[in-house]
Design a protein around this motif. Structure first.
Motif, short mmCIF file in Angstrom:
data_model
loop_
_atom_site.label_atom_id
_atom_site.label_comp_id
_atom_site.label_asym_id
_atom_site.label_seq_id
_atom_site.Cartn_x
_atom_site.Cartn_y
_atom_site.Cartn_z
N SER A 151 13.67 -7.58 -25.96
CA SER A 151 14.96 -7.82 -25.30
C SER A 151 16.12 -7.76 -26.29
O SER A 151 17.24 -7.37 -25.91
N ASP A 152 15.88 -8.12 -27.55
CA ASP A 152 16.95 -8.05 -28.55
C ASP A 152 17.42 -6.61 -28.74
O ASP A 152 18.62 -6.34 -28.84
N LYS A 153 16.48 -5.68 -28.80
CA LYS A 153 16.85 -4.27 -28.96
C LYS A 153 17.63 -3.78 -27.74
O LYS A 153 18.56 -2.98 -27.87
N LEU A 154 17.24 -4.26 -26.56
CA LEU A 154 17.95 -3.87 -25.34
C LEU A 154 19.39 -4.36 -25.37
O LEU A 154 20.31 -3.60 -25.05
N TRP A 155 19.60 -5.63 -25.74
CA TRP A 155 20.95 -6.17 -25.80
C TRP A 155 21.78 -5.46 -26.87
O TRP A 155 22.97 -5.20 -26.68
N PHE A 156 21.17 -5.12 -27.97
CA PHE A 156 21.85 -4.39 -29.04
C PHE A 156 22.31 -3.03 -28.52
O PHE A 156 23.46 -2.61 -28.74
N THR A 157 21.43 -2.34 -27.81
CA THR A 157 21.75 -1.02 -27.27
C THR A 157 22.87 -1.10 -26.23
O THR A 157 23.81 -0.30 -26.24
N LEU A 158 22.78 -2.07 -25.33
CA LEU A 158 23.80 -2.24 -24.29
C LEU A 158 25.16 -2.56 -24.90
O LEU A 158 26.21 -2.10 -24.41
N ALA A 159 25.17 -3.35 -25.97
CA ALA A 159 26.43 -3.70 -26.63
C ALA A 159 27.10 -2.46 -27.21
O ALA A 159 28.32 -2.29 -27.10
N CYS A 160 26.31 -1.59 -27.83
CA CYS A 160 26.85 -0.36 -28.39
C CYS A 160 27.44 0.53 -27.29
O CYS A 160 28.51 1.12 -27.45
N MET A 161 26.76 0.61 -26.16
CA MET A 161 27.25 1.42 -25.04
C MET A 161 28.53 0.83 -24.45
O MET A 161 29.47 1.57 -24.11
N LEU A 162 28.58 -0.48 -24.32
CA LEU A 162 29.77 -1.13 -23.76
C LEU A 162 30.98 -0.90 -24.66
O LEU A 162 32.09 -0.71 -24.17
N THR A 163 30.76 -0.90 -25.97
CA THR A 163 31.84 -0.64 -26.91
C THR A 163 32.46 0.73 -26.66
O THR A 163 33.69 0.87 -26.65
N SER A 164 31.63 1.74 -26.45
CA SER A 164 32.14 3.08 -26.18
C SER A 164 32.99 3.10 -24.91
O SER A 164 34.09 3.66 -24.90
N LEU A 165 32.50 2.49 -23.85
CA LEU A 165 33.24 2.47 -22.59
C LEU A 165 34.60 1.81 -22.75
O LEU A 165 35.63 2.37 -22.34
N LEU A 166 34.63 0.63 -23.34
CA LEU A 166 35.89 -0.10 -23.51
C LEU A 166 36.87 0.65 -24.41
O LEU A 166 38.08 0.69 -24.15
N TRP A 167 36.34 1.27 -25.46
CA TRP A 167 37.20 1.99 -26.39
C TRP A 167 37.83 3.22 -25.74
O TRP A 167 39.02 3.49 -25.89
N PHE A 168 37.04 3.97 -24.98
CA PHE A 168 37.58 5.17 -24.34
C PHE A 168 38.59 4.82 -23.25
O PHE A 168 39.58 5.52 -23.07
N LEU A 169 38.35 3.73 -22.53
CA LEU A 169 39.33 3.28 -21.54
C LEU A 169 40.63 2.88 -22.22
O LEU A 169 41.73 3.17 -21.72
N THR A 170 40.51 2.23 -23.38
CA THR A 170 41.70 1.82 -24.13
C THR A 170 42.47 3.03 -24.63
O THR A 170 43.70 3.09 -24.54
N LEU A 171 41.76 4.03 -25.16
CA LEU A 171 42.41 5.24 -25.67
C LEU A 171 43.16 5.97 -24.56
O LEU A 171 44.31 6.39 -24.74
N ALA A 172 42.51 6.13 -23.41
CA ALA A 172 43.16 6.83 -22.30
C ALA A 172 44.38 6.05 -21.82
O ALA A 172 45.41 6.64 -21.47
N SER A 173 44.28 4.73 -21.81
CA SER A 173 45.42 3.88 -21.40
C SER A 173 46.58 4.02 -22.36
O SER A 173 47.74 4.14 -21.95
#
Length: 209
Positions: A151-173
């Motif tokens: 589960s730790d690897k899963l949470w690590f992976t999800l965190a990395c993916m969430l970072t991409s989403l938030l960053w791209f939304l911020t850039l477009a904004s």
């Protein structure tokens, strides 16, 4: 703690100015509404999620260990960056010619962004044909994930993916905000973007040689 590690690690990798970031920012700036830039944001996020997943699973290490694949990837990346730089520079020239500050209504000459299908294609290209980003994902995220399991690897992976989403939304904004405040800035921003793309192509060519 694992989630925070993945989030901060991915943020550190994605923050530097690169072709992918430039493309998302530009689409946010030139699209008439923020929602029109979401196809680029969505595709870039999905591509990053794919690369992160492949890196965490260790599959990318096997693929990139084949010398031919690595050189082919670099060659395709160089050609694409040169093409993207040309398209972006031409867009800046068209914006400069089309803009007439004496007109009361310049909506007809306002720069237009890519349609959804082209956004998806270009976003996928700048995400998946960027050898530097791929190697960073493999070398940093893939290696860092080795210390986790279950589960730790899963949470690590999800965190990395969430970072991409938030960053791209911020850039477009941010791009949309600048586009609203002063459209005259779009042409010079595109010229700088083109130079960054050409510079990245030269950097990869030196690495290839």
């Amino acid at each position: 703690m694992v989630f925070l590690h993945g989030f901060l690690l991915a943020l550190g990798l994605i923050l530097p100015l690169g072709v992918q970031n430039v493309f998302i920012f530009n689409q946010g700036a030139v699209q008439p509404r923020f929602m029109r830039a979401l196809p680029a944001v969505a595709m870039a996020t999905l591509c990053d999620a794919l690369l992160i997943t492949v890196a965490v699973l260790g599959l990318s290490v096997v693929v990139l260990s084949i010398g031919f694949v690595k050189y082919l990837l670099l060659t395709i990346g160089i050609l694409f960056l040169l093409y993207m730089g040309f398209v972006t520079w031409r867009s800046a020239a068209q914006q400069s010619v089309g803009h007439n500050p004496t007109e009361a209504d310049n909506s007809s000459t306002a720069p237009t962004g890519l349609p959804p299908k082209k956004q998806l294609l270009f976003a996928a290209s700048v995400s998946l044909l960027n050898p530097h980003a791929i190697l960073d994902t493999v070398g940093v995220i893939g290696t860092s994930s080795l210390q986790y399991g279950g589960s730790d690897k899963l949470w690590f992976t999800l965190a990395c993916m969430l970072t991409s989403l938030l960053w791209f939304l911020t850039l477009a904004s941010l791009g949309r905000l600048i586009g609203n405040i002063n459209p005259k800035l779009l042409a010079p921003i595109n010229r700088v973007s083109a130079l960054i793309m050409w510079g990245s192509a030269v950097y990869l060519a030196v690495a290839l040689v």
